[in-house]
Design a protein around this motif. Sequence first.
Motif, PDB file in Angstrom:
ATOM      1  N   LEU A   1      69.986  13.773  23.272  1.00  0.00           N
ATOM      2  CA  LEU A   1      70.629  12.966  24.666  1.00  0.00           C
ATOM      3  C   LEU A   1      69.416  12.500  25.448  1.00  0.00           C
ATOM      4  N   HIS A   2      69.551  11.221  25.891  1.00  0.00           N
ATOM      5  CA  HIS A   2      68.478  10.645  26.582  1.00  0.00           C
ATOM      6  C   HIS A   2      68.892  10.143  28.001  1.00  0.00           C
ATOM      7  N   THR A   3      68.134  10.572  28.921  1.00  0.00           N
ATOM      8  CA  THR A   3      68.324   9.940  30.237  1.00  0.00           C
ATOM      9  C   THR A   3      67.004   9.230  30.606  1.00  0.00           C
ATOM     10  N   THR A   4      67.026   8.161  31.503  1.00  0.00           N
ATOM     11  CA  THR A   4      65.792   7.567  31.894  1.00  0.00           C
ATOM     12  C   THR A   4      66.191   6.870  33.212  1.00  0.00           C
ATOM     13  N   ASP A   5      65.309   6.635  34.054  1.00  0.00           N
ATOM     14  CA  ASP A   5      65.368   5.831  35.213  1.00  0.00           C
ATOM     15  C   ASP A   5      66.562   6.242  36.228  1.00  0.00           C
ATOM     16  N   THR A   6      66.668   7.574  36.329  1.00  0.00           N
ATOM     17  CA  THR A   6      67.959   8.046  37.027  1.00  0.00           C
ATOM     18  C   THR A   6      67.845   7.549  38.379  1.00  0.00           C
ATOM     19  N   HIS A   7      66.727   7.538  38.950  1.00  0.00           N
ATOM     20  CA  HIS A   7      66.240   7.115  40.345  1.00  0.00           C
ATOM     21  C   HIS A   7      67.093   7.878  41.362  1.00  0.00           C
ATOM     22  N   GLY A   8      67.285   8.966  41.182  1.00  0.00           N
ATOM     23  CA  GLY A   8      68.094   9.961  42.482  1.00  0.00           C
ATOM     24  C   GLY A   8      69.624   9.734  42.365  1.00  0.00           C
ATOM     25  N   TRP A   9      69.993   8.865  41.341  1.00  0.00           N
ATOM     26  CA  TRP A   9      71.777   8.765  41.188  1.00  0.00           C
ATOM     27  C   TRP A   9      72.346   9.841  40.734  1.00  0.00           C
ATOM     28  N   HIS A  10      71.852  11.185  40.958  1.00  0.00           N
ATOM     29  CA  HIS A  10      72.364  12.422  40.352  1.00  0.00           C
ATOM     30  C   HIS A  10      73.713  12.601  40.831  1.00  0.00           C
ATOM     31  N   ALA A  11      74.166  12.255  41.654  1.00  0.00           N
ATOM     32  CA  ALA A  11      75.543  12.324  42.217  1.00  0.00           C
ATOM     33  C   ALA A  11      76.523  11.251  41.539  1.00  0.00           C
TER      34      ALA A  11
ATOM     35  N   PHE B   1      67.846  18.240  39.905  1.00  0.00           N
ATOM     36  CA  PHE B   1      67.454  17.892  38.377  1.00  0.00           C
ATOM     37  C   PHE B   1      66.939  18.861  37.508  1.00  0.00           C
ATOM     38  N   GLY B   2      66.121  19.758  38.225  1.00  0.00           N
ATOM     39  CA  GLY B   2      65.569  20.966  37.459  1.00  0.00           C
ATOM     40  C   GLY B   2      66.506  21.884  36.831  1.00  0.00           C
ATOM     41  N   GLU B   3      67.859  21.825  37.227  1.00  0.00           N
ATOM     42  CA  GLU B   3      68.770  22.639  36.430  1.00  0.00           C
ATOM     43  C   GLU B   3      69.122  22.226  35.099  1.00  0.00           C
ATOM     44  N   GLN B   4      68.799  21.194  34.667  1.00  0.00           N
ATOM     45  CA  GLN B   4      69.076  20.688  33.308  1.00  0.00           C
ATOM     46  C   GLN B   4      68.043  21.420  32.465  1.00  0.00           C
ATOM     47  N   ASP B   5      68.310  21.499  31.395  1.00  0.00           N
ATOM     48  CA  ASP B   5      67.529  22.348  30.272  1.00  0.00           C
ATOM     49  C   ASP B   5      66.978  21.083  29.057  1.00  0.00           C
ATOM     50  N   ILE B   6      65.871  20.616  29.727  1.00  0.00           N
ATOM     51  CA  ILE B   6      65.308  19.358  28.887  1.00  0.00           C
ATOM     52  C   ILE B   6      64.142  19.616  28.260  1.00  0.00           C
ATOM     53  N   ASP B   7      63.934  19.248  26.975  1.00  0.00           N
ATOM     54  CA  ASP B   7      63.128  19.799  26.004  1.00  0.00           C
ATOM     55  C   ASP B   7      61.873  18.848  25.933  1.00  0.00           C
ATOM     56  N   VAL B   8      61.851  17.658  26.457  1.00  0.00           N
ATOM     57  CA  VAL B   8      60.676  17.064  26.298  1.00  0.00           C
ATOM     58  C   VAL B   8      60.879  15.764  27.675  1.00  0.00           C
TER      59      VAL B   8
ATOM     60  N   ASP C   1      70.795  20.199  15.402  1.00  0.00           N
ATOM     61  CA  ASP C   1      69.974  20.558  16.340  1.00  0.00           C
ATOM     62  C   ASP C   1      70.165  19.442  17.314  1.00  0.00           C
ATOM     63  N   LEU C   2      69.943  19.778  18.719  1.00  0.00           N
ATOM     64  CA  LEU C   2      70.164  18.721  19.753  1.00  0.00           C
ATOM     65  C   LEU C   2      68.870  18.854  20.686  1.00  0.00           C
ATOM     66  N   LEU C   3      68.507  17.920  21.190  1.00  0.00           N
ATOM     67  CA  LEU C   3      67.359  18.170  22.189  1.00  0.00           C
ATOM     68  C   LEU C   3      67.659  16.929  22.976  1.00  0.00           C
ATOM     69  N   LEU C   4      67.254  17.459  24.272  1.00  0.00           N
ATOM     70  CA  LEU C   4      67.276  16.467  25.542  1.00  0.00           C
ATOM     71  C   LEU C   4      66.001  16.166  25.936  1.00  0.00           C
ATOM     72  N   VAL C   5      66.165  14.692  26.251  1.00  0.00           N
ATOM     73  CA  VAL C   5      64.679  14.059  26.813  1.00  0.00           C
ATOM     74  C   VAL C   5      65.070  13.102  28.069  1.00  0.00           C
ATOM     75  N   ASP C   6      64.056  13.289  28.979  1.00  0.00           N
ATOM     76  CA  ASP C   6      63.986  12.217  29.933  1.00  0.00           C
ATOM     77  C   ASP C   6      62.687  11.618  30.182  1.00  0.00           C
ATOM     78  N   THR C   7      62.740  10.297  30.441  1.00  0.00           N
ATOM     79  CA  THR C   7      61.558   9.491  30.292  1.00  0.00           C
ATOM     80  C   THR C   7      61.064   8.904  31.782  1.00  0.00           C
ATOM     81  N   GLY C   8      61.486   9.683  32.773  1.00  0.00           N
ATOM     82  CA  GLY C   8      60.919   9.418  33.939  1.00  0.00           C
ATOM     83  C   GLY C   8      61.698   8.294  35.131  1.00  0.00           C
ATOM     84  N   ASP C   9      61.012   8.180  36.251  1.00  0.00           N
ATOM     85  CA  ASP C   9      61.489   7.387  37.290  1.00  0.00           C
ATOM     86  C   ASP C   9      62.945   8.217  37.503  1.00  0.00           C
TER      87      ASP C   9
END
Length: 602
Positions: A24-34, A96-103, A66-74
């Motif tokens: 599962l991949h997120t990127t450029d979330t830019h504070g839109w966590h709501a 944001f820190g509540e999510q269990d991100i692998d890389v 297996d399932l890995l979570l990744v976030d690539t910044g911004d």
Amino acid sequence: AQPSASPPLSAPLRDLPWGQLNFLHTTDTHGWHAGHLQEPSFSADWGDYISFAERLHEKADDEGVDLLLVDTGDRIEGNGLYDASDPKGKYTLEIFGEQDIDVICSGNHELYKANSSNNEYDETVPNFLGNYLASNLDIFDPKTGEQRPLAQRYKKFTTKNQGIRILAFGFLYDFTGNANNTVVKKVEDTIKDKWFQQAIRDRDVDLFLVIGHIQLRSQEFARIYRAIREQQWDVPIQFLGGHTHIRDYAKYDSKAYALESGRYMETIGFMSITGLSTGGKSNEAADPDFKPSASPSFSRRYIDNNLFSFYHHTSLNESTFPTEHGRNVSSMISSARKKLQLDKTYGCAPRDYWTNRAPYPSKHSIFSWLGDEVLPGTVCDPKRGDKPRMVLTNTGAIRFDIFKGPFTVDNSYTVSPFTSGFRYIKDVPFSVAKRLLQILNQEVPQLWPASKSFASKMPAQPNQAHTSHGLEHVYQPSEQMRLGKAHTYDEKDLTPGYTTTDDGGSDGDDTIHVPITFFRVPSCLESRIDFPPTSASATHSSDSVEPVLIDLIYVDFIQSYVLLALKFLGTDYQDGDTEVYMQGRDMTSLIAEWVQGHWDCE
Ligand SMILES: Nc1ccn([C@@H]2O[C@H](COP(=O)(O)O)[C@@H](O)[C@H]2O)c(=O)n1
Ligand SMILES: [Zn+2]
Ligand SMILES: [Zn+2]
């Protein structure tokens, strides 16, 4: 998400193509966590995403994959949830820190200001210790002043269920706009480093995982890809990128693929690989006939970030889907939004204003609104009075659309979150100033809004009329959804949304949409203010005579480009010739002020 943002759509969905290893991949979330409060298609929040990841982990464990979570910044800058607090990020770092991100790695936005990169170092890196990678990024320790890697350069790990041995890197593109407390080493230099060269020679690897705040079709990813392939011609490589805010999937070779997963919590990227060797927990031992496939298969899906999609992909429903953890994080988000008064209304927009969904100039272009109304109505420094003036801004300073209806505190940050102020050079010959815009718009990619790259992926339609895309349909939950009725697929019921074409074809989006038309916009725009009128009746700047000298005002983010362009025009203005204009004001506050004065809510 709050009940009001419950899943809005009943659209036909493509299933997730599960494999042996899934991401599962997120990127450029830019504070839109709501999530998006005005767009049901993207209305799931970070708490919902936590529930989603936890439910998919249960599914993966049941299946033995297996399932890995990744976030690539911004992760920061772009939404009131981050930008409205003092200090900025007071709530989002924890959420944001509540999510269990692998890389996870850094984007450029984490580095524009010393304050935000120090937050990475002091909070986000420790929170994701062992998972935060900084292959080409150093920081000067705020306490000791010593230059150190922001986080570890790479990591090697073995997946829980399949025993896949993964060697992972976390890069940032060759970014140069960082504050002076961080050092970004160019990718082409980093790949020559001894530690990198040693790492890529490791023979006990089933998959190289390269995550980066880097667009997929870039020199930076190409260099990393070639460096790995020079040592390991055959080992599969998965790239996960970001920065250009688009959905994209690129094939580098039959065993090397790359995924980018959009922007602003609109998209959760899903990627799967099947046919990997599993040296860490030998399947060969369990099954003597096991052989890794000669050519593993790669597959991707772009998930629209809403509960309707999440329920579908987990085969759960409103009562069975949320986890306690996810619910708690959603509560953290709504309580932060309340404390920040993000729903406070400044006024009501009379219509939609688009960054890329309307041509510029036009009645529905947010840039026409900015240049024709907001800037002339707000840019005036009392110490310069009503001198004729020209304001230049990069269009990238405007980050998101305005929807018809209430314009809130939150919207003032989603439209323009940056604290860049205004500067000016006094008494510039207009004969020079009037030529600046054309030069700035020729080729200054650093100024482009990310959405420009987004638009550039679309067929160019500069002269096409603004197509009606049935937006009411997107914003209003359909009667059937509110009643929770099952929906039969019918083309005329499709909602407008992303329809992505990438190296995998055009079947990547989970939700089947009708396409939206996107338009290119220039890099910069100008606004001419208080030019001398030709006659007493003249009201528009086009009805004015040319002044001899003007005040040249610009957002300070583009100062180096403005000075360069002035040089190109034969002048010799230096940094020392520039001064602050309207001390303490930024685009966010100008827009809020203008809306308060002009957009009544009836
Ligand atoms: N103070 C700033 C900072 C950035 N920009 C614009 O944002 C672009 C980078 O954003 P990404 O999310 O794509 O990394 C940059 O190119 C500028 O257009 C700005 O205007 N002011
Ligand atoms: Zn970004
Ligand atoms: Zn970026």
